[in-house]
Design a protein around this motif. Sequence first.
Motif, PDB file in Angstrom:
ATOM      1  N   ASP A 289     -27.333   3.364 -17.895  1.00  0.00           N
ATOM      2  CA  ASP A 289     -26.394   3.679 -17.383  1.00  0.00           C
ATOM      3  C   ASP A 289     -24.608   4.769 -17.697  1.00  0.00           C
ATOM      4  N   ILE A 290     -24.821   5.434 -18.888  1.00  0.00           N
ATOM      5  CA  ILE A 290     -23.726   6.261 -19.630  1.00  0.00           C
ATOM      6  C   ILE A 290     -23.475   6.908 -18.667  1.00  0.00           C
ATOM      7  N   PRO A 291     -21.792   6.744 -18.889  1.00  0.00           N
ATOM      8  CA  PRO A 291     -20.272   7.495 -18.128  1.00  0.00           C
ATOM      9  C   PRO A 291     -20.222   9.394 -18.692  1.00  0.00           C
ATOM     10  N   GLU A 292     -20.723  10.351 -18.046  1.00  0.00           N
ATOM     11  CA  GLU A 292     -20.984  11.580 -18.442  1.00  0.00           C
ATOM     12  C   GLU A 292     -19.325  11.685 -19.675  1.00  0.00           C
ATOM     13  N   GLY A 293     -19.748  12.140 -21.103  1.00  0.00           N
ATOM     14  CA  GLY A 293     -18.547  12.172 -22.144  1.00  0.00           C
ATOM     15  C   GLY A 293     -18.912  11.397 -22.576  1.00  0.00           C
ATOM     16  N   ILE A 294     -19.299   9.933 -22.532  1.00  0.00           N
ATOM     17  CA  ILE A 294     -19.641   9.365 -23.624  1.00  0.00           C
ATOM     18  C   ILE A 294     -21.018   9.078 -24.338  1.00  0.00           C
ATOM     19  N   SER A 295     -21.017   9.381 -26.115  1.00  0.00           N
ATOM     20  CA  SER A 295     -22.375   9.398 -26.925  1.00  0.00           C
ATOM     21  C   SER A 295     -22.177   7.962 -27.716  1.00  0.00           C
ATOM     22  N   TYR A 296     -22.962   7.659 -27.355  1.00  0.00           N
ATOM     23  CA  TYR A 296     -22.951   5.613 -27.561  1.00  0.00           C
ATOM     24  C   TYR A 296     -23.776   5.622 -29.080  1.00  0.00           C
ATOM     25  N   PHE A 297     -23.074   5.747 -29.997  1.00  0.00           N
ATOM     26  CA  PHE A 297     -23.451   5.318 -30.672  1.00  0.00           C
ATOM     27  C   PHE A 297     -23.540   4.007 -31.723  1.00  0.00           C
ATOM     28  N   ASN A 298     -23.006   3.275 -31.038  1.00  0.00           N
ATOM     29  CA  ASN A 298     -22.495   1.980 -31.378  1.00  0.00           C
ATOM     30  C   ASN A 298     -23.961   0.850 -31.581  1.00  0.00           C
ATOM     31  N   THR A 299     -24.986   1.324 -31.357  1.00  0.00           N
ATOM     32  CA  THR A 299     -26.583  -0.048 -31.350  1.00  0.00           C
ATOM     33  C   THR A 299     -26.069  -0.393 -32.746  1.00  0.00           C
ATOM     34  N   PRO A 300     -25.979  -0.275 -33.899  1.00  0.00           N
ATOM     35  CA  PRO A 300     -25.742  -1.110 -35.137  1.00  0.00           C
ATOM     36  C   PRO A 300     -24.394  -2.731 -34.371  1.00  0.00           C
ATOM     37  N   GLY A 301     -23.854  -2.216 -33.471  1.00  0.00           N
ATOM     38  CA  GLY A 301     -22.593  -3.294 -33.485  1.00  0.00           C
ATOM     39  C   GLY A 301     -23.363  -3.890 -31.962  1.00  0.00           C
ATOM     40  N   ASN A 302     -23.394  -3.118 -30.889  1.00  0.00           N
ATOM     41  CA  ASN A 302     -23.950  -3.789 -30.186  1.00  0.00           C
ATOM     42  C   ASN A 302     -24.891  -2.680 -28.874  1.00  0.00           C
ATOM     43  N   GLY A 303     -25.791  -3.190 -28.529  1.00  0.00           N
ATOM     44  CA  GLY A 303     -27.299  -2.094 -28.193  1.00  0.00           C
ATOM     45  C   GLY A 303     -26.241  -2.129 -26.426  1.00  0.00           C
ATOM     46  N   LEU A 304     -26.628  -1.222 -25.677  1.00  0.00           N
ATOM     47  CA  LEU A 304     -26.582  -0.925 -24.399  1.00  0.00           C
ATOM     48  C   LEU A 304     -27.805  -1.536 -23.683  1.00  0.00           C
ATOM     49  N   LEU A 305     -27.657  -2.145 -22.782  1.00  0.00           N
ATOM     50  CA  LEU A 305     -28.969  -2.103 -21.635  1.00  0.00           C
ATOM     51  C   LEU A 305     -29.328  -1.354 -20.626  1.00  0.00           C
ATOM     52  N   PRO A 306     -30.427  -1.452 -20.848  1.00  0.00           N
ATOM     53  CA  PRO A 306     -30.696  -0.543 -19.862  1.00  0.00           C
ATOM     54  C   PRO A 306     -30.485  -1.023 -18.531  1.00  0.00           C
ATOM     55  N   LYS A 307     -30.578  -0.056 -16.943  1.00  0.00           N
ATOM     56  CA  LYS A 307     -29.869  -0.082 -15.684  1.00  0.00           C
ATOM     57  C   LYS A 307     -31.286  -1.755 -15.159  1.00  0.00           C
TER      58      LYS A 307
END
Length: 362
Positions: A8-26
């Motif tokens: 669930d990634i909002p429009e306008g966001i490119s998430y590149f911070n996995t080395p700091g904290n990864g996203l969780l699947p819906k």
Amino acid sequence: MDYKSYFDIPEGISYFNTPGNGLLPKSHHAWRRQREYDFFNPKGDLREQQGPFIDTVKAAFGGMFNCPTANIFAVPNFSFGFNTLMEGLDSSLSCALLHEDYPSLNYPVLYRGFPVEWITVDAAIETNIRAVVATKKPKILLLSIVQYVSGVKIDLDFIKQLRNDFPDLLIIGDATQYLGTEPFDFLASGFDAVGGSGYKWLMAGFGNGYFMVSDRLKAMLYAKAQQMDRPTEAMWSNKTILNTFFEPGHQDTLSHGTLLQSINFFNAIGLENVQAYLNELRDYAYQAFKKHNLLLPIAEQRALKSSVVNLQIPPEWYPQLLELGIRCFPRGGGIRIGLHIYNDKTDIDYLIKSIERIKNEL
């Protein structure tokens, strides 16, 4: 494959911070919501299922990464597990560490007074490791599989060869910046221990981690305690002595259950498919970064690429990048990013465009 649709990634966001904290699947969100609801129900039995549930998590984890359940410890994070491991070793054993490796790896060794030999991190890191091991003869080699600032990834075939050439050497690895990017076989890896936290590339949120430990290293840990009579209380009936050190007290079933959801998620999509996807994405990204002179020299010089990249732009650009929807983080002399399955080529293109935009506005 459109892996981004699982998140669930909002429009306008490119998430590149996995080395700091990864996203969780819906799907994780849905599971956690139902798990919390069931846990609050006094008619349920989840509170009584803590031990068996943690065993289920460890069995699934071991199945994915080829490690017997008896050799896995469920820990709240890498730092706890690693400090527990080092506390159980004889501090007279000599160690080899990498310069500027993760502080949570190096400091516990230094703090406890282990004799230390240092290894230089450059494009010839494997050659440097072999030279120190051959000449200084440390008893333990400790390293992060992927360096948290530079993104340098250790050649895992080299680790296997090192194990063959120096069979008495103990090799301990931090896989926090690695596990979740490709298949991994612990028993065939050459490592005596591999630990990590689940909140980055395994996309499992806070509060869960793992340590996989070889039989020979298990025998060395807390040697005195293992020779003593163990408590006879019923609550310890299914615990080994090492369990009481690595897994003391209660375990957070919501956090470790989220790690189980990640294992299920990776089983469903296949880690080999994750590896193929990331290989293609990395090739595209590295070509673009090289074209725009954004790579560290060490990243350009090494053929082996990781998903952690330190872009050579001023850390002071961080606020502008955030304003443009680029989620990243300043590390070292640049901006660190990570490439995971919720990134695609359009994210790379937008990142390059954003960097050029900031540069032109200065």
